[in-house]
Write a protein that holds these residues in place. Structure first.
Motif, PDB file in Angstrom:
ATOM      1  N   THR A 267     -18.642  61.484  22.368  1.00 21.29           N
ATOM      2  CA  THR A 267     -18.373  60.118  22.822  1.00 21.29           C
ATOM      3  C   THR A 267     -18.663  60.042  24.309  1.00 21.29           C
ATOM      4  N   GLY A 268     -19.572  59.174  24.685  1.00 23.11           N
ATOM      5  CA  GLY A 268     -19.893  58.992  26.088  1.00 23.11           C
ATOM      6  C   GLY A 268     -19.085  57.858  26.692  1.00 23.11           C
ATOM      7  N   GLY A 269     -19.020  57.821  27.999  1.00 22.61           N
ATOM      8  CA  GLY A 269     -18.315  56.746  28.677  1.00 22.61           C
ATOM      9  C   GLY A 269     -18.061  57.063  30.129  1.00 22.61           C
ATOM     10  N   ASN A 270     -17.263  56.234  30.740  1.00 18.59           N
ATOM     11  CA  ASN A 270     -16.935  56.365  32.151  1.00 18.59           C
ATOM     12  C   ASN A 270     -15.466  56.751  32.315  1.00 18.59           C
ATOM     13  N   ILE A 271     -15.205  57.550  33.341  1.00 18.33           N
ATOM     14  CA  ILE A 271     -13.839  57.934  33.691  1.00 18.33           C
ATOM     15  C   ILE A 271     -13.651  57.586  35.161  1.00 18.33           C
TER      16      ILE A 271
END
Length: 131
Positions: free
Chosen positions: A78-82
């Motif tokens: 799962t990709g995304g921003n933190i």
């Protein structure tokens, strides 16, 4: 690659900055090619020689999850921003010892994010011996 820099504005007030860019080619795990990056900055102020405070902010973008999937409580693949903000107290009871209690807030745009939540609060404490 990484770039680290800082500016000491006054003897009591300083800052630091970081930028990291990662690229992988021909990896045996996950996508064969991928990139992700992070950047952050922090500021600190020493009220006295023994007591100070620091504020840090960070951002990491990993569109495919190659660098974060399955880590930090994130679901695999799962990709995304933190992003996060941390407030740290700096206590130096002696010239060679630093104790750093802190509170950190993290957020993400990943729905299942941190063990099923899109944000979290972490309390921590570090101790260092300064040479």
């Amino acid at each position: 690659g990484s770039v680290l820099a800082g500016v000491q504005f006054t003897p009591k007030f300083g800052s630091g900055y970081e930028f990291d860019y990662f690229t992988f080619s021909g990896s045996a795990v996950g996508p064969t090619d991928d990139n992700f990056y992070s950047f952050g900055g922090w500021f600190w102020y020493d009220f006295t020689p023994k007591f100070g405070v620091a504020l840090r902010a960070e951002y990491l973008e990993d569109k495919t999850g190659f660098g974060t999937g399955g880590l930090l409580g994130f679901p695999a693949n799962t990709g995304g921003n933190i992003y996060g903000v941390t407030l740290t107290l700096n206590y130096k009871p002696s010239p060679n010892i630093k104790i750093q209690p802190e509170i950190r807030w993290d957020g993400t745009d990943v729905t299942a994010g941190f063990d099923g939540s899109r944000s979290r609060v972490i309390l921590g404490c570090g101790a260092s011996y300064l040479f």
